[in-house]
Write a protein that holds these residues in place. Structure first.
Motif, PDB file in Angstrom:
ATOM      1  N   ALA A  21       0.834  -1.206   0.000  1.00  0.00           N
ATOM      2  CA  ALA A  21       0.000   0.000   0.000  1.00  0.00           C
ATOM      3  C   ALA A  21       0.865   1.252   0.000  1.00  0.00           C
ATOM      4  O   ALA A  21       0.606   2.197  -0.750  1.00  0.00           O
ATOM      5  CB  ALA A  21      -0.945  -0.019   1.197  1.00  0.00           C
ATOM      6  N   ARG A  25       0.961   3.939  -3.027  1.00  0.00           N
ATOM      7  CA  ARG A  25       0.622   5.355  -2.841  1.00  0.00           C
ATOM      8  C   ARG A  25       1.735   6.246  -3.392  1.00  0.00           C
ATOM      9  O   ARG A  25       1.460   7.210  -4.109  1.00  0.00           O
ATOM     10  CB  ARG A  25       0.373   5.648  -1.369  1.00  0.00           C
ATOM     11  N   ASP A  38      -9.958  -0.867  -9.375  1.00  0.00           N
ATOM     12  CA  ASP A  38     -10.625  -1.693  -8.371  1.00  0.00           C
ATOM     13  C   ASP A  38     -11.561  -2.627  -9.123  1.00  0.00           C
ATOM     14  O   ASP A  38     -12.503  -2.183  -9.770  1.00  0.00           O
ATOM     15  CB  ASP A  38     -11.406  -0.830  -7.390  1.00  0.00           C
ATOM     16  N   ILE A  51     -10.400   3.619  -3.143  1.00  0.00           N
ATOM     17  CA  ILE A  51      -9.154   4.358  -2.990  1.00  0.00           C
ATOM     18  C   ILE A  51      -9.255   5.584  -3.895  1.00  0.00           C
ATOM     19  O   ILE A  51      -9.646   5.459  -5.070  1.00  0.00           O
ATOM     20  CB  ILE A  51      -7.944   3.483  -3.372  1.00  0.00           C
ATOM     21  N   THR A  89      -6.677  -3.900  -7.643  1.00  0.00           N
ATOM     22  CA  THR A  89      -7.027  -4.114  -6.247  1.00  0.00           C
ATOM     23  C   THR A  89      -8.450  -4.622  -6.121  1.00  0.00           C
ATOM     24  O   THR A  89      -9.224  -4.613  -7.076  1.00  0.00           O
ATOM     25  CB  THR A  89      -6.832  -2.824  -5.418  1.00  0.00           C
ATOM     26  N   LEU A 114      -2.068  -4.796  -5.826  1.00  0.00           N
ATOM     27  CA  LEU A 114      -1.991  -4.180  -4.501  1.00  0.00           C
ATOM     28  C   LEU A 114      -2.110  -5.273  -3.449  1.00  0.00           C
ATOM     29  O   LEU A 114      -3.173  -5.881  -3.286  1.00  0.00           O
ATOM     30  CB  LEU A 114      -3.076  -3.132  -4.319  1.00  0.00           C
ATOM     31  N   VAL A 118      -7.739  -3.120  -0.687  1.00  0.00           N
ATOM     32  CA  VAL A 118      -8.212  -1.889  -0.056  1.00  0.00           C
ATOM     33  C   VAL A 118      -8.047  -1.972   1.461  1.00  0.00           C
ATOM     34  O   VAL A 118      -7.732  -0.973   2.114  1.00  0.00           O
ATOM     35  CB  VAL A 118      -9.681  -1.598  -0.444  1.00  0.00           C
ATOM     36  N   TRP A 121      -4.670  -0.909   2.348  1.00  0.00           N
ATOM     37  CA  TRP A 121      -4.601   0.540   2.151  1.00  0.00           C
ATOM     38  C   TRP A 121      -5.130   1.244   3.405  1.00  0.00           C
ATOM     39  O   TRP A 121      -4.496   2.151   3.941  1.00  0.00           O
ATOM     40  CB  TRP A 121      -5.411   0.907   0.912  1.00  0.00           C
ATOM     41  N   LYS A 122      -6.280   0.799   3.875  1.00  0.00           N
ATOM     42  CA  LYS A 122      -6.867   1.380   5.086  1.00  0.00           C
ATOM     43  C   LYS A 122      -5.994   1.115   6.308  1.00  0.00           C
ATOM     44  O   LYS A 122      -5.789   2.000   7.141  1.00  0.00           O
ATOM     45  CB  LYS A 122      -8.267   0.798   5.329  1.00  0.00           C
ATOM     46  N   PHE A 126      -4.335   5.101   5.139  1.00  0.00           N
ATOM     47  CA  PHE A 126      -4.692   5.909   3.983  1.00  0.00           C
ATOM     48  C   PHE A 126      -6.223   5.962   3.831  1.00  0.00           C
ATOM     49  O   PHE A 126      -6.922   5.007   4.147  1.00  0.00           O
ATOM     50  CB  PHE A 126      -4.070   5.354   2.711  1.00  0.00           C
ATOM     51  N   THR A 128     -10.015   6.314   2.118  1.00  0.00           N
ATOM     52  CA  THR A 128     -10.829   5.867   0.991  1.00  0.00           C
ATOM     53  C   THR A 128     -11.966   6.863   0.864  1.00  0.00           C
ATOM     54  O   THR A 128     -12.187   7.701   1.749  1.00  0.00           O
ATOM     55  CB  THR A 128     -11.399   4.451   1.208  1.00  0.00           C
TER      56      THR A 128
END
Length: 133
Positions: A21, A25, A38, A51, A89, A114, A118, A121-122, A126, A128
């Protein structure tokens, strides 16, 4: 020989590079031409969030949206450049892996998955955004 979902995901992860992630980014910030896709269905994206900057293209429609031989109105113009950096992702990663492998099989040469989707990512802190579908 029949393959299971997990076997197909393992094959995809072995064939297509993964990206964390944090690295995704940084990559997306540094390369405005990079495309984040996605591959979840709209109802799943609505539940997980999107994202920022990601393009929602479900795995099912990716099959024809990335194909240069179908009628032009079926295609997604964002997928015209087979050398463009694309990161795929989904919620946790497996469907993103299958989407990345699909693109690679279709001749895309610069695809990443990725890692952890997601959710990773979270988990990295980061944001969303709400998906308007």
């Amino acid at each position: 020989m029949a393959k299971t979902f997990n076997q197909m995901v393992a094959e995809a992860l072995a064939a297509v590079p993964v990206i964390s992630a944090a690295d995704a980014r940084r990559t997306l910030e540094a390369d405005p031409a990079a495309l984040l896709i996605d591959v979840q269905d709209a109802q799943d994206i609505a539940a997980t969030g999107l994202i920022p900057g990601a393009q929602p293209i479900s795995r099912g429609s990716l099959t024809y949206k990335a194909d240069n031989e179908v009628p032009e109105d079926w295609r997604d113009p964002q997928l015209a450049d087979r050398q463009r950096l694309i990161i795929t992702t989904c919620t946790y990663g497996p469907m993103g892996a299958l989407g990345g492998k699909l693109l690679q099989d279709m001749g895309f040469s610069n695809v990443r998955i990725l890692e952890g989707g997601v959710q990773a990512w979270k988990d990295a802190g980061f944001d969303t955004e709400v998906f308007q579908g």
